[in-house]
Enzyme design. Structure first.
Site, PDB file in Angstrom:
ATOM      1  CB  SER A 187      -0.929   0.149   1.623  1.00 43.53           C
ATOM      2  OG  SER A 187      -0.608   0.464   2.221  1.00 43.53           O
ATOM      3  N   GLY A 188       2.263   1.148   0.479  1.00 42.62           N
ATOM      4  CA  GLY A 188       2.681   2.562   0.744  1.00 42.62           C
ATOM      5  C   GLY A 188       2.693   2.834   2.033  1.00 42.62           C
TER       6      GLY A 188
ATOM      7  CB  CYS B  92     -11.166  -2.564   0.637  1.00 40.29           C
ATOM      8  SG  CYS B  92      -9.535  -2.030  -0.861  1.00 40.29           S
TER       9      CYS B  92
ATOM     10  N   GLY C 131       0.016  -6.550   4.786  1.00 38.18           N
ATOM     11  CA  GLY C 131       0.247  -6.571   5.892  1.00 38.18           C
ATOM     12  C   GLY C 131      -0.693  -6.717   7.072  1.00 38.18           C
TER      13      GLY C 131
ATOM     14  CB  CYS D 176      -8.085   5.666   0.943  1.00 39.36           C
ATOM     15  SG  CYS D 176      -9.185   4.832  -0.065  1.00 39.36           S
TER      16      CYS D 176
END
Length: 375
Positions: free
Chosen positions: A18-19, A111, A135, A210
């Protein structure tokens, strides 16, 4: 990292990055365990700048760059996959439709179900990967017969099994959660990221939705659904205020009601019911929020469906506590009775059932029954 049967090593693993720090450390651990890891960042917006900026979400241009840098440090291939259209249809539009219908959805759960472990996993398997790695803080336990169970994370403070309760047996067979058995604090995960040279070690966690760039859910819904003035009424049907759209409220809400007429007892009032048909919001005392039972639909089981009535613990929101329930599957619907009344249960939320630490499955709350004491 959760043990994987020796016959399946090494695995070709697609690491969803995801970053953020969690997914980066998860990918690094999977690679360190000897798996053949490829990183992938999901582009979930046709216009990434419309999503949250300032390293607060998981869908921005900055996040994509952070994920790529982490993959470079780990030494794994990295790609960006465009799932924006699928995300819009399955998550964003579902979110809007649920609020419009007077329900309270969980977009993160949706999601996981529709994007990370449906669209992403299906594409990964088609390309020859064995598993998808994320994660999330949850554990997958492999039984002697080779079947797999989803369990809570070792650290309850970080447990995310609630938003994974939609995963079925097939999806669990192709999932890896390298952080699930970590008995460490988030600070220690960050310290591990720093030791590994990952620049995301100090990046803030994302907590908000998000795809709502400014964090204003009511404003987002207002722009999508338009203003629709309606009445706020008490339990007797007497008008006590007005609103600009019933979709802007959730069951159990106390703040932001803007009620001009105080309650007779002087106590706070809470949202008890949302009726999209007549655009009415009903408010009342806290005790009226007590629920004695509920019916939930669209059940999904993390293994074989349960047979007959049984006692479980249940979680009703992502960061909520557990409560004891008696549940039974009747004609494809989950009928649940609470041992003690639960408060603020909203249609549209997920109920996730547990047998000890094992996740049994989840379903979407369709209706509730007020506790007898409250009535």
């Amino acid at each position: 990292m959760t043990e994987i049967p020796a016959r399946t090593r090494p695995l070709r693993v697609l690491a969803a990055m995801s970053g953020g720090v969690d997914s980066a450390v998860a990918a690094a651990r999977a690679a360190e365990a000897g798996h053949e890891v490829t990183g992938v960042h999901l582009a979930l917006s046709a216009n990434p700048q419309s999503f949250r900026t300032g390293a607060r979400g998981c869908c921005t241009i900055e996040d994509s760059r952070d994920a790529r840098r982490a993959a470079d440090v780990i030494g794994i291939p990295f790609y960006v996959w465009d799932l924006a259209e699928r995300f819009r249809e399955d998550v964003v539009e579902d979110f809007v439709a649920e609020y419009e219908a007077g329900r309270t959805p969980n977009p993160c759960l949706r999601c996981n179900e529709k994007i990370k472990f449906a669209a992403l996993l299906d594409k990964a398997l088609a390309l020859g990967f064995d598993a998808v790695c994320t994660g999330h803080y949850a554990q997958i336990v492999t039984l002697p017969d080779g079947s797999r169970e989803l369990h809570r994370a070792s650290d309850m403070a970080k447990d995310q099994s609630y938003v994974l309760g939609v995963l079925d047996e097939r999806q669990l067979a192709h999932a890896l959660f390298p952080l699930g058995d970590t008995l460490t604090t988030k600070d220690e995960i960050r310290a591990e990221a720093e030791r590994r040279g990952l620049a995301v070690a100090k990046k803030p966690d994302s907590h908000d939705i998000c795809f709502i760039a400014d964090g204003d859910t009511q404003g987002f819904l207002s722009r999508r659904l338009g203003r629709a003035e309606g009445d706020i009424v008490d339990e007797s049907g007497t008008k006590v205020g007005s609103h600009q759209g019933a979709y802007g409220f959730t069951i159990g809400q106390r703040k932001g009601l803007r009620i001009g007429t105080p309650a007779a007892d002087g106590k706070p009032r809470y949202v008890l019911d949302i009726s999209p048909v007549d655009n009415t919001v009903t408010v009342g005392p806290a005790a009226a929020l007590d629920v004695g039972g509920l019916t939930a639909v669209k059940p999904r089981w993390c293994g074989a469906p349960p047979t007959g009535p049984a006692t479980y613990t249940a979680q009703l929101r992502a960061h909520g506590g557990e409560c004891e329930v008696r549940a039974e599957l009747v004609d494809g619907e989950l009928r649940v009775d609470f041992t003690e009344p639960a408060r603020g249960v909203a249609p549209g939320q997920a109920i996730v059932l547990y047998d000890g630490n094992r996740v049994v499955g989840s379903a979407t709350i369709a209706s509730t029954v007020r506790a007898t004491s409250a009535a």
